[in-house]
Design a protein around this motif. Structure first.
Motif, mmCIF file in Angstrom:
data_model
loop_
_atom_site.group_PDB
_atom_site.id
_atom_site.type_symbol
_atom_site.label_atom_id
_atom_site.label_comp_id
_atom_site.label_asym_id
_atom_site.label_seq_id
_atom_site.Cartn_x
_atom_site.Cartn_y
_atom_site.Cartn_z
ATOM 1 N N ARG A 47 2.091 6.234 1.806
ATOM 2 C CA ARG A 47 2.666 6.554 0.488
ATOM 3 C C ARG A 47 1.584 6.942 -0.524
ATOM 4 O O ARG A 47 1.773 7.802 -1.360
ATOM 5 N N GLN B 193 -14.707 -0.508 -7.274
ATOM 6 C CA GLN B 193 -13.347 -0.936 -6.965
ATOM 7 C C GLN B 193 -12.397 0.231 -6.718
ATOM 8 O O GLN B 193 -11.210 0.016 -6.472
ATOM 9 N N GLN B 194 -12.877 1.432 -6.865
ATOM 10 C CA GLN B 194 -11.975 2.566 -6.703
ATOM 11 C C GLN B 194 -12.212 3.233 -5.336
ATOM 12 O O GLN B 194 -13.331 3.682 -5.044
ATOM 13 N N PHE B 195 -11.152 3.230 -4.539
ATOM 14 C CA PHE B 195 -11.227 3.867 -3.208
ATOM 15 C C PHE B 195 -10.021 4.755 -3.046
ATOM 16 O O PHE B 195 -8.906 4.365 -3.422
ATOM 17 N N GLU C 136 -10.438 -4.952 4.347
ATOM 18 C CA GLU C 136 -9.145 -4.299 4.216
ATOM 19 C C GLU C 136 -8.985 -3.200 5.268
ATOM 20 O O GLU C 136 -7.911 -3.016 5.849
ATOM 21 N N PRO D 214 -14.443 -1.602 1.220
ATOM 22 C CA PRO D 214 -13.512 -2.688 1.578
ATOM 23 C C PRO D 214 -13.325 -2.818 3.095
ATOM 24 O O PRO D 214 -12.262 -2.469 3.631
ATOM 25 N N PRO E 231 -0.228 2.397 8.170
ATOM 26 C CA PRO E 231 0.774 1.586 7.432
ATOM 27 C C PRO E 231 1.500 2.435 6.380
ATOM 28 O O PRO E 231 0.934 3.385 5.812
ATOM 29 N N ALA E 232 2.715 2.014 6.157
ATOM 30 C CA ALA E 232 3.552 2.798 5.220
ATOM 31 C C ALA E 232 2.945 2.880 3.824
ATOM 32 O O ALA E 232 2.961 3.925 3.161
ATOM 33 N N TYR E 233 2.390 1.760 3.322
ATOM 34 C CA TYR E 233 1.854 1.808 1.945
ATOM 35 C C TYR E 233 0.648 2.730 1.839
ATOM 36 O O TYR E 233 0.356 3.280 0.805
#
Lengths: 904, 319
Positions: free
Chosen positions: B309, B285-287, B142, B139, B304-306
């Protein structure tokens, strides 16, 4: 267990039908219960299944909402990072059964080509947005919601990649609604995918947080993408079905949606239904509704259990209980049937017994009357009717006393007292010789037995009276009594009674001081008559002499008796010697003048008389007899037809002389072999062993045979019978033994006479018992004869001896029965085998009805006591015929066999 | 050489039993046993598909074979496939499609599942009627967003990687993404550890450094590499392979298991009767995000916070 006979009152058919009905009901109930339990379980499983399905759907919806909310939040925070959506959705939806999650970005017509290229660049190599209908291209769609991302767990969901969901009419509406109203909406998804039973859920993601402030119509402009969840109902149902419902259950499940229906069977559900359902059972039908968002559907389940799925344990117990019930009913019915049968059997038995009793009562020789406690007649049998000459129904309710004539007040009193005693005390009361009268005026003698009548309550309700007509027996008793006292031939006192009279005279003389005379008369020349004209002539002579000579010429104070054979005794009360002598001379003269004519022959006889005075001298009967006999013997020796007076001195001398004479002669005869045994054979009148009586003869110094009547009375009188008996028994047993040792097949039973004196001797009994032990093997061939007179003289001793002899195996015979019939009552106690009827009754029975009756009665009596009878003095065929008719067993006498020496 | 003769023999012998036993799958591993990436794909496939078919693996050993050798191996394997007539062929990674599927199985009757073709399968003849699969992507857009969020003054990106064709392709796609985000991108390909160290020093002129694979870099020293980065690097480093986690501050790692698992799912679907062309080709699709806290903590960069997390925090084990 008692077997029920074929013909019973047991209701076999009814019981079988009832038992069948009960067992069938029990089976039906068992199956019903088992199926109810199955249904209950299945219902519970089905409800659980529906609940789990609903729960799963709710969980999916919740997940769907969660995804939407999270993406919305992510967009708000990380608005520039949309790429993370894909991995986020995948992570959440990973391994989720029955659902696929999709991302549906909003793409305008202008963006479409770039969007497709972008997706291809991302790796969706052949990505292309596709519409639903043929006219898709013609539609002026400006907005598209293509499936751009798919949860990758489900390969076949990839088919939806590029599908423009918005182009499907039902989805179009649902999407518009969800965007306009900002809530989840649902659409049947079968029209745009192959999932025939899918529901698609849609939730919008806006580019603003303030969507609620934006009018519904304008919200489309603010939509960025849609989150879509496709629920695969079949998969959801299958999954939950396997979790909830027993895999062995045969079932059909039908999902009914608004659009179509889908039906599953067990095999399609991959259930392990390897057992056949019980098709004959009714099926259970269940249905539940499932609601997903605004769509609802119905689930219908139909099932039948297989045998193994039925819990038959309760049924087993029901069957067991039913079986026990049936068994109890069977037992009860059987018990009742048996009771009824037994009751009927008892009734039958009672009826039979009643009939038998009635027949018995009717045929009884005794009259039977039952009365109540007041003596009123309740029943009367025909014999009683006959006795009282009254019909039983006429006698009913009459007092028992009314049957008796009023004039018999004594009898009535006895009857009343006895009846009262029997009833009040409950005891048996007997009355003998109750007199009454027949209608014709004849006297009846009755023996009446009063028995208390107990009924089932054990109380006395009256009495039973048994009436025996003993008139005939009484007559016979009186006759027997007469016979016991009187000489049958002459009608004079017999020896027994005469000795009794003599005893009284002695006693009277002692008490009163009176003097009586006792005369011993012995006919002279009587043997001549007997020997030349026979016994009958002799008897006739005696009869005439007694009736025509003695009775006519004797004074009133005279008592005359026949002492035996041609010997008579005479007691002259209050008679001094002179008067007595005179009377004796007159008698001698009268007899001398008496001429007996028999068959044209004239016989003249004489008489020798021995006279003894009975005064205060203490002479016994025996001493008187001996003295008179001795005097008589002296009279004979001195020339016959004369009177010889025996004074006290003379008596002693005479006694001594006689004693010496016989005491010497008999032992000398035994010692010198002058005793000889004769036998007289008997004739069996029926089948049976041969019998013979052993007789003893003695020869005198001149070698002439003496008849037993010549020496036996003397031997008895002087107490030397025991010696004779010892010799006779020993010699007879020796002879019998010799007979058997010689190889003879003779099974004759030999009767040996025993005297009363011998029986009274303990030494003799020891001797004879030892002898019997020595010849034990001969006992079946030995019989001992005991005269009735000997027996009665010492009854208890004689009975003891008889039992001892009997114990050794020898038979016993009662001899001369009838001459002293006072022993009649003791017959029952005597261990005798034979009863020898005295020849006096036999020798003219074919001419004398009374004698015949006596013989017949004695024989009947003997039958009662199970004793065989022997008739003595049988002298002709007529008598034999008569005896045969009566049923006498043996006959003995000159007419059959004259005594002959027993030569062994 | 002898193995070339024995393999067909063993294979033929095994066919006797395979024929009657079950479905037969031939799995072509582009690498040799021991290569972590290839092993993990194969292992996952075998785990998920062992109930579906009997699996016969073949190895191309692309890392150690020349082009000619790979062609020869491809031909050999293709012959065996034609002989065995398997129910399905699984081609893992680029070389498998390049040397077996494209020349021998394209549009044949034997279904093909490919996985792990980097970025674009079209150079190997896909799409084909008899094939479907999963393309290996990363990605990058992203990741560019994450870079922009983390590195405030982001203008230049340097890519350092081993020098091989796959890495060059990767770097091209990353450069393209960087350019789309208005960044200057430079790629440095090295063949030894020393050059790599030099490249790190040189890359300090950029704002962020993408470390490609170290596979193929001679005399690679893990501890030295880590130490070197700690002492000579102040830039934000990131990677796409999980085995590069010790050397970078952040990695968004692809999962080889995803390929193995998807290959097994496709195998199952095809053996169930679905035609390969019915199943769209999709990307992985899995990272998994990893944060190397021992390196990141030395800097002031803040992810980034996400990401923080959801990322797995990793600490380099210093020797």
């Amino acid at each position: 267990m008692k077997k029920i006979p074929n013909k019973t009152h047991f209701p076999k058919w009814r019981f079988s039908i009832a038992a069948l009905a009960i067992m069938t009901s029990a089976i039906a109930l068992s199956i019903w219960l088992a199926q109810e339990e199955f249904n209950k379980n299945l219902r519970s499983q089905f409800i659980s299944f529906v609940e789990k399905t609903n729960s799963e759907v709710a969980s999916i919806i919740s997940l769907h909402q969660g995804i939407a909310a999270n993406i919305h939040t992510l967009n708000k925070i990380e608005g520039e990072f949309a790429g993370n959506l894909r991995s986020y959705v995948n992570e959440i939806g990973k391994n989720r059964q029955g659902v696929s999650f999709y991302i549906l970005p909003k793409v305008t017509d202008k963006q479409l080509a770039a969007f497709e290229q972008k997706k291809r660049d991302e790796g969706y190599l052949n990505f292309q947005v596709l519409g639903s209908a043929d006219n898709y291209q013609q539609q002026a769609n400006v907005i598209h919601f293509p499936v751009s991302d798919v949860k990758n767990d489900r390969v076949m969901s990839l088919k939806h990649l590029g599908r423009d969901v918005y182009s499907y009419p039902q989805c179009f509406d649902a999407i518009n609604n969800t965007i306009a109203e900002n809530r989840i909406s649902a659409a049947w998804s079968h029209s745009y995918v192959d999932n025939a039973h899918g529901i698609s859920l849609f939730s919008p993601i806006y580019d603003t947080n303030a969507i609620e402030q934006i009018p519904a119509k304008e919200r489309m402009q603010h939509v960025q993408l849609l989150i879509s969840s496709e629920l695969f109902l079949e998969e959801l149902i299958d999954t939950q079905l396997k979790k909830s419902i027993d895999a062995k259950t045969n079932l059909t499940l039908r999902l009914q949606t608004q659009r179509n229906a889908k039906e599953w069977r067990t095999s399609e559900l991959a259930q392990v239904a390897d057992e056949r359902p019980l098709t004959w059972l009714p099926s259970i039908e269940l249905n539940q509704s499932i609601r997903i968002a605004d769509k609802s559907m119905q689930l219908f389940l139909s099932s039948k259990p297989s045998l193994n799925q039925l819990n038959l344990v309760p049924g087993f117990f029901i069957l067991l209980i039913a079986g026990i019930w049936v068994a109890l009913i069977y037992s009860s019915l059987r018990h009742k049937a048996l009771q009824r049968q037994q009751r009927e059997e008892i009734e039958q038995v009672l009826t039979d017994e009643r009939n038998q009793a009635k027949a018995t009562l009717n045929s009884l020789g005794e009259g039977v009357i039952t009365t109540d406690n007041d003596g009123r007649i309740r029943f009367m049998n025909p014999k009683a009717s006959e006795l009282f000459s009254i019909q039983w129904n006429a006698a009913l309710e009459l007092s028992f006393k009314a049957l008796f004539p009023d004039e018999l007040s004594d009898e009535l009193e006895k009857i009343e007292r006895s009846l009262s005693e029997a009833i009040s005390q409950g005891t048996l009361v007997r009355l003998h010789n109750i007199r009454t009268k027949t209608q014709e005026g004849d006297t009846l003698l009755l023996d009446v037995t009063f028995s208390p009548l107990h009924k089932s309550d054990n109380l006395i309700h009256g009495a039973t009276l048994v009436l025996e007509d003993v008139t005939h027996l009484e007559e016979m008793r009186q006759q027997i009594e007469r016979m016991a006292k009187f000489d049958h031939l002459t009608g004079l006192y017999n020896r027994y009674e005469f000795e009794h009279q003599l005893k009284n005279a002695i006693l009277l003389a002692h008490q009163s001081g009176q003097v009586h005379a006792f005369c011993y008369l012995d006919l002279d020349q009587f043997k001549v008559v007997n020997d030349t004209a026979g016994h009958i002539a002799g008897d006739q002579l005696l009869r005439q002499l007694a009736g025509n000579v003695f009775m006519l010429n004797l004074p009133d104070n005279a008592v005359l008796g026949r002492l035996g054979g041609d010997e008579f005794g005479l007691i002259l009360y209050n008679t001094q010697l002179a008067e007595a002598t005179e009377i004796c001379h007159k008698l001698i003269n009268d007899i001398r003048l008496f001429i007996f004519i028999w068959q044209g022959k004239r016989f003249q006889i004489g008489v020798s008389i021995g006279l003894v005075l009975i005064d205060q001298q203490k002479l016994s009967v025996e001493q008187c007899l001996i003295a008179a006999d001795t005097a008589c013997y002296l009279a004979k020796e001195k020339g016959r037809n004369r009177v010889e007076y025996a004074s006290a001195d003379n008596i002693e001398i005479s006694q001594r002389h006689e004693e010496l004479t016989w005491v010497e002669r008999i032992p000398r005869a035994i010692e010198n072999g002058h005793m000889t045994l004769f036998i007289q054979r008997m004739l069996p009148l029926k089948k049976g062993n041969r019998h013979a009586e052993v007789l003893v003869r003695m020869s005198d110094e001149k070698n002439e045979l003496l008849l037993p009547s010549q020496f036996i009375p003397a031997a008895e009188r002087y107490g030397i019978m025991e010696q004779i008996d010892r010799w006779v028994v020993k010699t007879a047993l020796t002879n019998i033994a010799h007979l058997h040792r010689s190889g003879s097949n003779d099974t004759t039973i030999f009767s040996i006479n025993l005297s009363g004196q011998s029986l009274a001797s303990e030494k003799f009994m020891q001797f004879i018992l030892q002898l019997l032990d020595e010849h034990a093997s001969l006992m079946p061939f030995v019989c001992f004869e005991i005269t009735e007179t000997a027996l009665m003289s010492n009854l208890s001793q004689a009975m003891q001896c008889m039992h001892q002899i009997k114990g050794k195996g020898a038979a016993l015979a009662l001899d001369d029965f009838g001459t002293g019939l006072s022993s009649f009552a003791y017959l029952r106690q005597m261990p005798i085998d034979y009863l020898k009827i005295d020849g006096a009754f036999v020798k003219n029975m074919h001419q004398d009805a009374i004698n015949r009756a006596i013989v017949a009665n004695i024989h009947q009596l003997s039958r009662v006591f199970n004793v065989q009878t022997v008739a003595e003095y049988v002298e002709n065929k007529e008598i034999i015929n008569e005896l045969r008719m009566i049923g006498v067993d043996f006959a003995q006498g000159y007419g059959i066999h004259k005594p002959e020496p027993w030569l062994v | 050489m002898h193995s070339h003769f024995l393999k067909p023999l063993f294979f033929c012998l095994s066919l006797v039993t395979m024929e009657s036993l079950a479905n037969h799958c031939i799995y072509i591993n582009a690498y040799s046993p021991g290569y972590d990436w290839g092993d993990r794909i194969q292992k996952q496939f075998e785990k998920d598909a062992q109930q579906q078919c009997l699996i016969t693996p073949y190895y191309l050993d692309a890392k150690h074979s020349s082009n000619e050798q790979l062609k020869e191996k491809g031909r050999e394997i293709a012959n065996l496939i034609k002989l065995a007539k398997p129910n399905i062929v699984i081609a893992a990674d680029d070389a498998s499609s390049q040397y077996v599927v494209q020349p021998y199985l394209r549009n044949s009757s034997i279904p093909v599942v490919y996985v792990g073709i980097n970025w674009d399968p079209r150079p190997y003849g896909y799409p084909m009627n008899n094939a479907t699969g999963m393309t290996e992507v990363w990605p990058r857009q992203e990741v560019m967003s994450i870079l922009r969020h983390t590195v405030k003054t982001l203008t230049k990106l340097t890519i350092i990687s081993a020098d091989n064709s796959l890495e060059r392709t990767d770097s091209r796609y990353i450069e393209q993404a960087a350019q789309e985000h208005q960044l200057t991108a430079e790629s440095i390909f090295v063949r030894n550890f020393n050059d790599w160290k030099k490249a790190v020093v040189k890359a300090q002129d950029a704002d962020a450094i993408f470390l490609g694979t170290n596979q193929g870099i001679a005399d690679w020293d893990e501890s030295q590499a880590i130490e070197w980065l700690k002492t000579h690097n102040q830039r934000f480093t990131f990677a796409s392979q999980d085995f590069m986690r010790p050397y970078v501050m952040f990695s968004l790692s692809k999962s080889p298991e995803e390929f193995g698992s998807w290959a097994a799912k496709l195998t199952t679907a095809i053996l169930a009767g679905n035609q390969p062309w019915q199943i769209p080709i999709i990307p992985n699709q899995q990272f998994t995000p990893y944060i190397n806290e021992s390196l990141l903590s030395l800097t002031t960069y803040e992810l980034p916070a996400y990401i923080r997390r959801n990322a797995i925090v990793y600490r380099t084990q210093t020797p």
